[in-house]
Write a protein that holds these residues in place. Structure first.
Motif, mmCIF file in Angstrom:
data_model
loop_
_atom_site.group_PDB
_atom_site.id
_atom_site.type_symbol
_atom_site.label_atom_id
_atom_site.label_comp_id
_atom_site.label_asym_id
_atom_site.label_seq_id
_atom_site.Cartn_x
_atom_site.Cartn_y
_atom_site.Cartn_z
ATOM 1 N N MET A 38 0.842 -1.183 0.000
ATOM 2 C CA MET A 38 0.000 0.000 0.000
ATOM 3 C C MET A 38 0.887 1.247 0.000
ATOM 4 S SD MET A 38 -3.136 -1.060 2.578
ATOM 5 C CE MET A 38 -2.129 -1.309 3.999
ATOM 6 N N GLN A 39 0.458 2.268 -0.699
ATOM 7 C CA GLN A 39 1.194 3.535 -0.741
ATOM 8 C C GLN A 39 0.815 4.409 0.443
ATOM 9 O OE1 GLN A 39 3.660 2.808 -3.061
ATOM 10 N NE2 GLN A 39 3.802 5.029 -3.061
ATOM 11 N N LEU A 40 1.802 5.078 0.992
ATOM 12 C CA LEU A 40 1.619 6.047 2.053
ATOM 13 C C LEU A 40 2.079 7.398 1.507
ATOM 14 C CD1 LEU A 40 2.461 5.844 5.749
ATOM 15 C CD2 LEU A 40 3.597 7.595 4.394
ATOM 16 N N ASP A 71 5.974 3.077 -0.352
ATOM 17 C CA ASP A 71 5.281 1.856 0.024
ATOM 18 C C ASP A 71 5.475 1.622 1.525
ATOM 19 O OD1 ASP A 71 4.890 -1.124 0.442
ATOM 20 O OD2 ASP A 71 4.386 -0.928 -1.693
ATOM 21 N N ILE A 72 4.448 1.125 2.227
ATOM 22 C CA ILE A 72 4.568 0.934 3.676
ATOM 23 C C ILE A 72 5.595 -0.131 4.037
ATOM 24 C CG2 ILE A 72 2.256 1.799 4.173
ATOM 25 C CD1 ILE A 72 1.424 -1.119 4.712
ATOM 26 N N LYS A 73 6.001 -0.964 3.091
ATOM 27 C CA LYS A 73 7.054 -1.943 3.385
ATOM 28 C C LYS A 73 8.392 -1.260 3.662
ATOM 29 C CE LYS A 73 8.339 -3.277 -1.376
ATOM 30 N NZ LYS A 73 8.655 -2.056 -1.896
ATOM 31 N N GLY A 98 -7.838 1.309 19.609
ATOM 32 C CA GLY A 98 -8.359 2.289 18.662
ATOM 33 C C GLY A 98 -7.463 3.495 18.469
ATOM 34 N N ASP A 99 -6.432 3.672 19.320
ATOM 35 C CA ASP A 99 -5.488 4.774 19.132
ATOM 36 C C ASP A 99 -4.736 4.587 17.820
ATOM 37 O OD1 ASP A 99 -6.180 5.989 21.492
ATOM 38 O OD2 ASP A 99 -4.386 5.366 22.585
ATOM 39 N N ILE A 100 -4.299 5.686 17.253
ATOM 40 C CA ILE A 100 -3.546 5.676 16.004
ATOM 41 C C ILE A 100 -2.156 6.225 16.275
ATOM 42 C CG2 ILE A 100 -3.381 6.653 13.684
ATOM 43 C CD1 ILE A 100 -6.458 6.831 13.723
ATOM 44 N N ILE A 101 -1.135 5.485 15.826
ATOM 45 C CA ILE A 101 0.244 5.962 15.886
ATOM 46 C C ILE A 101 0.633 6.262 14.445
ATOM 47 C CG2 ILE A 101 2.640 5.416 16.429
ATOM 48 C CD1 ILE A 101 1.560 3.411 18.512
ATOM 49 N N THR A 102 0.903 7.514 14.148
ATOM 50 C CA THR A 102 1.324 7.837 12.787
ATOM 51 C C THR A 102 2.828 7.696 12.683
ATOM 52 O OG1 THR A 102 1.492 10.195 13.267
ATOM 53 C CG2 THR A 102 -0.604 9.403 12.383
ATOM 54 N N VAL A 123 -0.753 18.413 8.939
ATOM 55 C CA VAL A 123 -0.153 17.207 8.381
ATOM 56 C C VAL A 123 -1.267 16.228 8.023
ATOM 57 C CG1 VAL A 123 1.403 15.263 8.824
ATOM 58 C CG2 VAL A 123 1.923 17.525 9.786
ATOM 59 N N SER A 124 -1.230 15.719 6.780
ATOM 60 C CA SER A 124 -2.186 14.719 6.316
ATOM 61 C C SER A 124 -1.449 13.475 5.882
ATOM 62 C CB SER A 124 -3.006 15.253 5.131
ATOM 63 O OG SER A 124 -3.810 16.331 5.523
ATOM 64 N N VAL A 125 -1.909 12.326 6.360
ATOM 65 C CA VAL A 125 -1.339 11.035 5.991
ATOM 66 C C VAL A 125 -2.433 10.233 5.306
ATOM 67 C CG1 VAL A 125 -0.257 8.921 6.847
ATOM 68 C CG2 VAL A 125 0.221 11.111 7.969
ATOM 69 N N ASP A 126 -2.134 9.737 4.111
ATOM 70 C CA ASP A 126 -3.088 8.996 3.297
ATOM 71 C C ASP A 126 -2.492 7.636 2.982
ATOM 72 O OD1 ASP A 126 -4.822 8.034 1.358
ATOM 73 O OD2 ASP A 126 -4.478 9.659 -0.048
ATOM 74 N N ILE A 127 -3.187 6.560 3.349
ATOM 75 C CA ILE A 127 -2.745 5.210 3.022
ATOM 76 C C ILE A 127 -3.830 4.563 2.168
ATOM 77 C CG2 ILE A 127 -2.082 2.934 3.890
ATOM 78 C CD1 ILE A 127 -1.121 4.287 6.439
ATOM 79 N N ASP A 128 -3.411 4.041 1.006
ATOM 80 C CA ASP A 128 -4.350 3.380 0.098
ATOM 81 C C ASP A 128 -5.231 2.392 0.847
ATOM 82 O OD1 ASP A 128 -3.162 4.730 -2.004
ATOM 83 O OD2 ASP A 128 -1.931 3.030 -2.633
ATOM 84 N N ARG A 129 -6.499 2.372 0.514
ATOM 85 C CA ARG A 129 -7.506 1.446 1.042
ATOM 86 C C ARG A 129 -7.793 1.618 2.533
ATOM 87 N NH1 ARG A 129 -4.123 -2.497 -1.518
ATOM 88 N NH2 ARG A 129 -4.095 -3.659 0.426
ATOM 89 N N ILE A 130 -7.107 2.575 3.193
ATOM 90 C CA ILE A 130 -7.374 2.822 4.613
ATOM 91 C C ILE A 130 -8.042 4.175 4.798
ATOM 92 C CG2 ILE A 130 -6.337 3.200 6.888
ATOM 93 C CD1 ILE A 130 -4.341 1.009 6.198
ATOM 94 N N GLY A 131 -7.449 5.243 4.250
ATOM 95 C CA GLY A 131 -8.048 6.563 4.362
ATOM 96 C C GLY A 131 -7.023 7.637 4.655
#
Length: 93
Positions: A1-3, A16-18, A40-44, A60-68
């Motif tokens: 997935m792309q970040l 890629d998140i890898k 439910g916490d999120i660690i960016t 700051v905006s973080v976008d991960i494919d298929r996640i949001g």
């Protein structure tokens, strides 16, 4: 997935998140001494290069494919120094 990470709408990362520097267990270990983590916490996180420094008032905006997309406003209010040393910490494998 792309970040993809943007700071004030400027693309800073596209990878890629890898390619994450630290795995999920290391990220949890890094964050848990300075905050209580709950379900439910999120660690960016980021990718190996690109984000640079952020400052009070940045968006700051973080976008991960298929996640949001997660968008946050950077604030120094209530900030504490990281007990693990941040950038000076060496990666463990």
């Amino acid at each position: 997935m792309q970040l993809r990470t943007r700071v004030d709408d400027a693309l800073r990362q596209d990878a890629d998140i890898k390619d994450l520097i630290w795995g999920v267990p290391e990220l949890i270990s890094y964050a848990s001494p300075v905050m209580t983590l709950n379900p439910g916490d999120i660690i960016t996180t980021g990718t190996p290069a690109g984000i640079g420094q952020v400052a009070d008032g940045n968006v700051v905006s973080v976008d991960i494919d298929r996640i949001g997309v997660l968008t946050v406003n950077v604030s120094t209010v209530g900030a504490v120094a990281c007990s693990k040393g941040g950038l000076t910490r060496t990666q463990t494998t």
